[in-house]
Scaffold this motif. Structure first.
Motif, PDB file in Angstrom:
ATOM      1  N   ALA A 196      23.340  29.766  -2.798  1.00 41.18           N
ATOM      2  CA  ALA A 196      24.592  29.276  -3.391  1.00 41.18           C
ATOM      3  C   ALA A 196      25.445  30.388  -3.975  1.00 41.18           C
ATOM      4  O   ALA A 196      26.668  30.279  -4.037  1.00 41.18           O
ATOM      5  CB  ALA A 196      24.294  28.231  -4.463  1.00 41.18           C
ATOM      6  N   GLY A 197      24.806  31.490  -4.402  1.00 40.91           N
ATOM      7  CA  GLY A 197      25.538  32.568  -5.048  1.00 40.91           C
ATOM      8  C   GLY A 197      26.051  33.643  -4.110  1.00 40.91           C
ATOM      9  O   GLY A 197      26.707  34.599  -4.567  1.00 40.91           O
ATOM     10  N   ARG A 213      17.168  16.122  -8.660  1.00 41.18           N
ATOM     11  CA  ARG A 213      18.571  16.339  -9.004  1.00 41.18           C
ATOM     12  C   ARG A 213      19.477  15.354  -8.262  1.00 41.18           C
ATOM     13  O   ARG A 213      20.545  14.975  -8.759  1.00 41.18           O
ATOM     14  CB  ARG A 213      18.994  17.772  -8.689  1.00 41.18           C
ATOM     15  N   SER A 229      22.621  20.732   6.324  1.00 45.88           N
ATOM     16  CA  SER A 229      21.941  21.527   5.303  1.00 45.88           C
ATOM     17  C   SER A 229      22.229  23.002   5.520  1.00 45.88           C
ATOM     18  O   SER A 229      22.267  23.478   6.663  1.00 45.88           O
ATOM     19  CB  SER A 229      20.420  21.295   5.364  1.00 45.88           C
ATOM     20  N   ASP A 278      31.713  23.200  -2.073  1.00 44.30           N
ATOM     21  CA  ASP A 278      32.295  22.130  -2.898  1.00 44.30           C
ATOM     22  C   ASP A 278      33.709  21.772  -2.448  1.00 44.30           C
ATOM     23  O   ASP A 278      34.116  20.611  -2.506  1.00 44.30           O
ATOM     24  CB  ASP A 278      32.300  22.550  -4.369  1.00 44.30           C
ATOM     25  N   SER A 323      28.810  28.396  -3.053  1.00 44.52           N
ATOM     26  CA  SER A 323      28.844  27.040  -3.612  1.00 44.52           C
ATOM     27  C   SER A 323      30.274  26.543  -3.787  1.00 44.52           C
ATOM     28  O   SER A 323      30.556  25.350  -3.611  1.00 44.52           O
ATOM     29  CB  SER A 323      28.117  27.005  -4.963  1.00 44.52           C
ATOM     30  N   ARG A 350      24.050  19.453   2.013  1.00 44.82           N
ATOM     31  CA  ARG A 350      23.058  20.029   1.116  1.00 44.82           C
ATOM     32  C   ARG A 350      23.126  21.554   1.144  1.00 44.82           C
ATOM     33  O   ARG A 350      23.114  22.161   2.209  1.00 44.82           O
ATOM     34  CB  ARG A 350      21.665  19.551   1.529  1.00 44.82           C
ATOM     35  N   LEU A 351      23.219  22.171  -0.031  1.00 46.97           N
ATOM     36  CA  LEU A 351      23.248  23.631  -0.165  1.00 46.97           C
ATOM     37  C   LEU A 351      22.029  24.081  -0.950  1.00 46.97           C
ATOM     38  O   LEU A 351      21.823  23.656  -2.087  1.00 46.97           O
ATOM     39  CB  LEU A 351      24.530  24.075  -0.871  1.00 46.97           C
ATOM     40  N   ASP A 352      21.241  24.957  -0.356  1.00 49.63           N
ATOM     41  CA  ASP A 352      20.062  25.507  -1.024  1.00 49.63           C
ATOM     42  C   ASP A 352      20.511  26.415  -2.172  1.00 49.63           C
ATOM     43  O   ASP A 352      21.310  27.337  -1.953  1.00 49.63           O
ATOM     44  CB  ASP A 352      19.236  26.311  -0.011  1.00 49.63           C
ATOM     45  N   PRO A 353      20.028  26.180  -3.398  1.00 53.56           N
ATOM     46  CA  PRO A 353      20.422  27.038  -4.529  1.00 53.56           C
ATOM     47  C   PRO A 353      20.147  28.512  -4.280  1.00 53.56           C
ATOM     48  O   PRO A 353      20.801  29.371  -4.868  1.00 53.56           O
ATOM     49  CB  PRO A 353      19.569  26.492  -5.683  1.00 53.56           C
ATOM     50  N   ALA A 354      19.181  28.816  -3.387  1.00 56.44           N
ATOM     51  CA  ALA A 354      18.824  30.212  -3.130  1.00 56.44           C
ATOM     52  C   ALA A 354      19.965  30.992  -2.484  1.00 56.44           C
ATOM     53  O   ALA A 354      20.027  32.217  -2.582  1.00 56.44           O
ATOM     54  CB  ALA A 354      17.582  30.279  -2.237  1.00 56.44           C
TER      55      ALA A 354
END
Length: 316
Positions: free
Chosen positions: A275-276, A29, A312, A258, A254, A269-273
């Motif tokens: 992000a929510g 990505r 991170s 941002d 996230s 870097r943000l881990d998608p795990a």
């Protein structure tokens, strides 16, 4: 902002991509995002081509007499990264900080008419008396004549106060047009995703495909090159960045990250795990380190730093 400052800002962006792509931690990505950045502006592409010609497609070959480990150390050192790239560009005949005169890129204007760098906000008066407040890492071009006023949005966020109804005022953004006369509005574009908020007056938004939306005070709409979403009410705290604040209420992590990206140099870097994860609070944009410390105390996340230019965020 003066041209040399604009050039330095663009070089800094390219450097951040170099650091990421040479780190060994870049994911698929990240490579896709880099390609999108290159395509987003002809100047990005031309600068990358120059760097590729001198740095070997972001991989320095030993035939050039430069050890890759030396390059990595130069990119990692805050005091040496920019000088290293400047010397590389000089080797290609590109004079950084000297107006790009007398070289193959002499027709390349690296800066927008109006712009801000990382962590910088500016209040600017436009030729017609209108006012524009630019958030960090934001750019726009001004095209005024006797018939109309056009602000070509090139990225970032801005608060625009339009005065004088004698001529239309148009904001060109991602293939769409926002029309205003006497109005106050928020404009935002990051990675092709746009949002316009009407704070006062009435706005007309038209897309390339012919869709039209009327936006009244207290309402906002998201859109991109393909479609315009449904009109919605303004969110609490929208535009708080003008005062250097970030206000979020039950927002995803996230969104917080941002909002802080334009205020930090290097890789974030943000881990998608994670992000929510939901966040509520009032934070200072200029104190991102304190924000991350507060988030780490209240959320099940770990904030890791790898040197000055790499941060991170992942799960505990």
């Amino acid at each position: 902002m003066r041209d040399p400052d604009e050039q330095q800002h663009l070089i800094e962006q390219a450097t951040q991509w170099l650091v990421l792509l040479r780190s060994g931690q870049a994911e698929a990505r990240d490579h896709l995002a880099f390609q999108a950045w290159r395509r987003a502006d002809p100047r990005h592409e031309q600068l990358c081509q120059r760097l590729e010609n001198t740095l070997g497609v972001f991989q320095v070959p030993r035939s050039q007499g430069v050890d890759g480990r030396v390059v990595q150390r130069a990119l990692a050192a805050p005091s040496g990264r920019r000088r290293f790239l400047q010397r590389a560009l000089l080797g290609a005949g590109v004079v950084v900080g000297a107006g790009l005169v007398g070289n193959p890129m002499s027709g390349l204007h690296l800066g927008a008419d109006l712009s801000t760098s990382t962590g910088e906000r500016q209040t600017l008066n436009l030729p017609d008396g209108s006012q524009l407040v630019l958030n960090a890492q934001s750019q726009a071009d001004v095209r005024f004549d006797s018939q109309q006023r056009v602000l070509a949005w090139r990225g970032g966020e801005g608060l625009l106060t339009v005065v004088d109804e004698s001529r239309p005022f148009l904001v060109r953004i991602e293939g769409s047009t926002v029309s205003a006369r006497s109005a106050r509005l928020l404009v935002a574009e990051r990675a092709g995703q746009c949002r316009v908020c009407a704070l006062a007056g009435v706005l007309e938004i038209s897309s390339q495909g012919g869709d039209r939306v009327q936006l009244r005070k207290g309402h906002a709409v998201n859109f991109d090159r393909v479609s315009i979403a449904s009109v919605e009410l303004l969110r609490p705290g929208e535009g708080a960045w003008v005062d250097g604040l970030l206000e979020v209420r039950d927002s995803p992590l996230s969104e917080v990250v941002d909002a802080l990206r334009p205020y930090r140099r290097g890789v974030l870097r943000l881990d998608p795990a994670v992000a929510g994860l939901r966040v509520s609070g009032l934070f200072r944009l200029d104190q991102s380190e304190l924000v991350f410390e507060a988030l780490a105390r209240t959320l099940p996340i770990r904030v890791s730093r790898h040197g000055e230019y790499w941060l991170s965020i992942g799960a505990v």
